[in-house]
Scaffold this active site. Structure first.
Site, short mmCIF file in Angstrom:
data_model
loop_
_atom_site.label_atom_id
_atom_site.label_comp_id
_atom_site.label_asym_id
_atom_site.label_seq_id
_atom_site.Cartn_x
_atom_site.Cartn_y
_atom_site.Cartn_z
N LYS A 1 -0.38 -9.62 -3.08
CA LYS A 1 0.40 -10.18 -1.97
C LYS A 1 1.14 -11.43 -2.42
CE LYS A 1 -2.52 -8.90 1.89
NZ LYS A 1 -3.75 -9.35 2.54
N GLN B 1 -7.84 -12.37 5.62
CA GLN B 1 -8.22 -11.07 5.07
C GLN B 1 -9.54 -10.59 5.70
OE1 GLN B 1 -6.35 -9.28 2.98
NE2 GLN B 1 -7.82 -7.65 2.64
N ASP C 1 -0.33 -9.99 10.94
CA ASP C 1 -1.14 -8.76 10.93
C ASP C 1 -0.99 -8.00 12.25
OD1 ASP C 1 -2.68 -8.00 8.69
OD2 ASP C 1 -3.98 -9.74 8.95
N1 GUN Z 1 -8.22 -5.50 5.38
C1 GUN Z 1 -7.79 -4.24 5.17
N2 GUN Z 1 -6.52 -4.08 5.63
C2 GUN Z 1 -6.16 -5.27 6.14
C3 GUN Z 1 -4.97 -5.74 6.76
O1 GUN Z 1 -3.98 -5.02 6.94
N3 GUN Z 1 -4.99 -7.05 7.16
C4 GUN Z 1 -6.07 -7.87 6.98
N4 GUN Z 1 -6.00 -9.13 7.41
N5 GUN Z 1 -7.19 -7.46 6.41
C5 GUN Z 1 -7.23 -6.17 5.99
#
Ligand code: GUN
Length: 295
Positions: free
Chosen positions: A54, A98, A121
């Site tokens: 990312k 996350q 998100d």
């Molecule tokens: N864990 C797995 N997929 C995601 C996501 O799209 N966003 C976040 N914040 N955590 C995740």
């Protein structure tokens, strides 16, 4: 094999290019550089790799990346203090915490503490409520990426029967709502569904997000279905080796399906591309600038 492979890797590169161009234009017109903050708590190795990717891609599209790696012992109060600090930082336009968090009970509390306009998100109740009621907001990245691939493959989705396997807050539920907003007839199936194959066999569009390796087999589908495989499962091979497979048994469905996303190289790359898309959108919302890339 007759099914067309949907090239998510190439499509995601196109999304990132559009985001990069729009980011450069925003800098030129308003002197604004979007900033994305990612908070990782604990040391889950898969999450660490994802967060590293990312950061790299955020910088590649010309955005600022802020990264916070907190120990697994971080308390709820400490995490909420970090979210507060990021909410008040004008250089931070997007906040991603996350998941999963080491303490599952913290997840909803922490997500709902994020400023909804910075919730890239799309997990905050304000954004999930907007999605459920068909209002414009920030939409979860993985289902948004799946929808982009479906529209690119099929054009108008109106009237199609879509079956979503899985009901998670991250993928299954928002995916079903997005498809409903596109005027699909939507069936959501999950681990407690009876006669699951009878349901999936009716699908014109099948989105598999169950997290069960190669669960969808030849007799689960009807000819001509378009399949989006969200699963990323690592399975063991002989001699200590392993490989990534989706929730769909590719060999089994290849003769019957019209199109399918491969694993890897399908939905995976779309998630980060949509996160960058959402970060740009969040920046535009906060500065009351029209979003140049559409919904
Ligand atoms: N864990 C797995 N997929 C995601 C996501 O799209 N966003 C976040 N914040 N955590 C995740």
């Amino acid at each position: 094999m007759s099914a067309t492979l949907i090239d998510g890797k190439a499509f995601a590169a196109g999304v990132r290019e559009k985001v990069a161009n729009a980011t450069a234009a925003l800098k030129a017109s308003h002197d604004i550089t979007p900033g994305l903050a990612v908070v990782l708590v604990g040391d889950d190795p898969a999450s660490e790799i994802y967060v590293r990717n990312k950061k790299k891609m955020t910088e590649e599209v010309g955005m600022q990346s802020f990264d916070y790696h907190l120990p697994a012992s971080t308390t709820r109060e400490e995490l909420l203090a970090k979210v507060d600090e990021l909410n008040s930082n004008p250089e931070v336009n997007g906040i991603l915490v996350q998941l999963p968090l080491p303490n599952k009970d913290d997840e909803n509390i922490v997500i709902n503490a994020i400023d909804p306009e910075k919730d890239v998100d799309g997990f905050h109740v304000i954004n999930s409520g907007k999605l459920a009621t068909g209002q414009d907001g920030l939409v979860p990245c993985t289902p948004l990426g799946c929808l982009m691939l479906l529209k690119d493959t099929l054009g108008d989705l109106s009237g199609k029967h879509a079956v979503v396997i899985g009901r998670s807050n991250i993928v299954g539920k928002p995916m079903s709502q997005l498809l409903l907003n596109e005027s699909c007839t939507v069936t959501t199936v999950h681990s407690r569904t009876r006669h699951i194959k009878e349901e999936t066999k009716r699908a014109d569009i099948l989105v598999a997000a169950a997290g069960k390796p190669e669960m969808v087999e030849a007799d689960w589908i009807k000819p001509g279905v378009v399949i989006i495989d969200v699963g990323i499962n690592r399975i063991a091979l002989p001699e200590g080796k392993s490989k990534l497979v989706g929730d769909v048994n590719m060999e089994e469905v290849a003769e019957t399906a019209a199109a399918i996303t491969p694993v890897p190289g399908g939905v995976g790359p779309m998630t980060i591309a949509c996160l960058l898309h959402n970060t740009l959108k969040a920046t535009c919302i906060q500065h009351q600038i029209p979003f140049p890339l559409g919904a």
